[in-house]
Design an enzyme around this catalytic site. Structure first.
Site, short mmCIF file in Angstrom:
data_model
loop_
_atom_site.label_atom_id
_atom_site.label_comp_id
_atom_site.label_asym_id
_atom_site.label_seq_id
_atom_site.Cartn_x
_atom_site.Cartn_y
_atom_site.Cartn_z
N LYS A 85 0.84 -1.21 0.00
CA LYS A 85 0.00 0.00 0.00
C LYS A 85 0.87 1.26 0.00
CE LYS A 85 -3.68 2.64 0.94
NZ LYS A 85 -5.01 2.72 0.35
N CYS A 121 -4.42 10.17 1.98
CA CYS A 121 -3.55 9.06 1.57
C CYS A 121 -2.27 9.50 0.87
CB CYS A 121 -4.32 8.12 0.64
SG CYS A 121 -5.82 7.49 1.37
#
Ligand SMILES: NC(=O)c1ccc[n+]([C@@H]2O[C@H](COP(=O)([O-])OP(=O)(O)OC[C@H]3O[C@@H](n4cnc5c(N)ncnc54)[C@H](O)[C@@H]3O)[C@@H](O)[C@H]2O)c1
Length: 423
Positions: free
Chosen positions: A210, A264
């Site tokens: 990720k 993010c």
């Protein structure tokens, strides 16, 4: 029948709970906010922006497959699988605040039984599942990770606003602290997802996946920004050049932009380089993307002269188009740069009322009765700006299109200078 506890019923956790219930599992959703729990138990989703969520929650609750509670410990004691998706908070200086995930972990540990699988989906720095959360679960429960219970990490890669589409499409990456944990987690996700389930070597690999994919995007955008500015100084049609370059299958240039915001992309690179000063490219890319606000201010100064006392309008303070979200928005860097140059900074955003804009340090601007603004900067390309009429802004001399979203011809016709990023 498998019982799953989903801990954290937010923009991602509630859709996951509904997805699992839709696949026939018994789901107990856990959240610290009693109003969230009560609303779900009435069959209502408190997340309004997720297409298809409200109907799924209503159906799952009516069929008795989804219940919500504030008692994570009791839910865990009934669960075969626990999925944790509470946020890891990050301060403005990018230091991490583990309180949510630590307290969720404590609550889970108190109800933990032998044989349970626990999967963390919250984005985490590499090593957190094994080194921080596993020992915390073990210390509180008296059970041993990998012996008495299974523990895995599986990054949540879906995008709020199109969760159910993404859940069907994106491979689910799964890595356990040992092979048995990986196998258990793979078996669980194959039961509840239609997408491919993709085991990786270990929890660290899954955590890193990720961070790698998000950092890749940040670095790519920094490269796109630098190439766009380079090309624009040399008579290059940058949009055409990027499209042409990307016709070669190894080239995936992203779009240049005035900033990278949100929870993010501007945040996760810090999870990597906070822990390793030898990583040189991710921090450089972060700095390049952060400097785009200063680029816009320098451009405006070059075109209209000193910005001292000059009214400048920032269109869109959200971190991206068509969301009511301002987390780590590049609008704030732009605001600071403009204020430092002495400009009077107006802000407009259809998603934020005037008082909210004021609390963010912008003078609210009313497009229906527009005040003078010599410079306007498109910061978030909301659909509402597609028909923006520059002729309506009194005194407008320069429009900086920070998202390359509008048509230059409109500005040419109105006799207002237009500059995009690389165009
Ligand atoms: N939002 C996104 O687009 C997105 C996309 C991919 C991955 N993620 C990951 O998902 C995580 C959660 O994001 P979100 O958007 O769902 O957050 P959110 O803020 O919408 O929801 C989080 C929920 O967790 C609850 N919570 C906090 N502490 C808790 C605790 N100790 N026990 C139980 N519940 C608790 C909160 O009350 C809230 O309802 C992120 O941190 C990120 O790692 C988010």
């Amino acid at each position: 029948m498998t019982t799953v506890a989903v801990v954290g019923l937010g923009k991602i956790g509630l859709p996951l709970a509904a997805q699992f219930a839709g696949k026939g599992l018994d789901v107990i959703g856990c959240d610290v906010m009693s109003e969230v729990v009560e609303s779900i138990n009435r069959g209502r989703s408190h997340i309004l922006e997720e297409p298809g969520l409200d109907e799924r929650v209503k159906k799952a609750v009516a069929e008795g497959r989804l219940k919500a509670t504030t008692d994570t410990t009791a839910a865990t004691s009934k669960a075969d699988v626990v999925v944790v998706i509470v946020p890891l908070m990050v301060a403005a200086d990018h230091t991490m605040d583990y309180r949510n995930i630590d307290s969720a972990t404590q609550a889970v540990a108190r109800g933990l039984r032998r044989g349970t699988l626990i999967v963390y989906e919250t984005t985490l720095p590499v090593g957190t599942t094994r080194q921080r959360l596993g020992p915390a679960l073990a210390a509180e429960s008296g059970l041993v990770a990998g012996v008495d219970f299974h523990l895995a990490f599986s990054p949540e890669r879906i995008y709020a606003g199109r969760v159910f589409d993404d859940l069907r499409k994106y491979p689910k990456i799964v890595g356990g602290i040992d092979a048995a944990s990986t196998d258990k987690a793979v078996e669980f996700y194959r039961q509840v997802l239609d997408a491919e389930v993709w085991p990786v070597a270990n929890a660290e690999t899954a955590e890193f996946t990720k961070l790698a994919e998000t950092t890749y995007r940040d670095v790519n955008i920094a490269l796109a920004n630098q190439l766009a500015l380079y090309g624009a100084n040399r008579d290059v049609n940058v949009g055409e050049a990027f499209k042409a370059a990307n016709s070669q299958p190894f080239s995936h240039l992203h779009r240049p932009s005035i900033g990278v915001g949100g929870h993010c992309i501007p945040v996760y690179p810090h999870f990597l380089f906070n822990a390793d000063p030898d990583l040189r490219l991710p921090p450089l890319a972060r700095a390049i993307n952060e400097e785009m606000g200063a680029w816009a201010v320098a451009l405006a100064t070059e075109r209209v002269g000193s910005l001292q006392g000059v009214p400048v309008l920032v269109l869109g303070v959200a971190y991206r188009a068509d969301v009511r979200e301002d987390a780590f928005s590049s609008a704030f860097r732009l605001r600071d740069e403009l204020k430092a140059s002495g400009a009077r900074v107006y802000g407009h955003d259809p998603y934020f009322p005037g008082e909210h804009l004021e609390s963010m340090g912008f003078e609210p601007y009313d497009l229906a009765s527009p005040a003078q603004a010599r410079v306007a900067i498109l910061q978030a390309g909301h659909a509402a700006y597609r028909d923006f009429d520059p002729g309506k802004i009194p005194g407008l001399e320069l429009f900086v299109d920070g998202r390359n979203a509008l048509d230059r011809a409109t500005f040419d016709r109105a006799g207002i200078a237009y500059v995009g990023i690389g165009r």
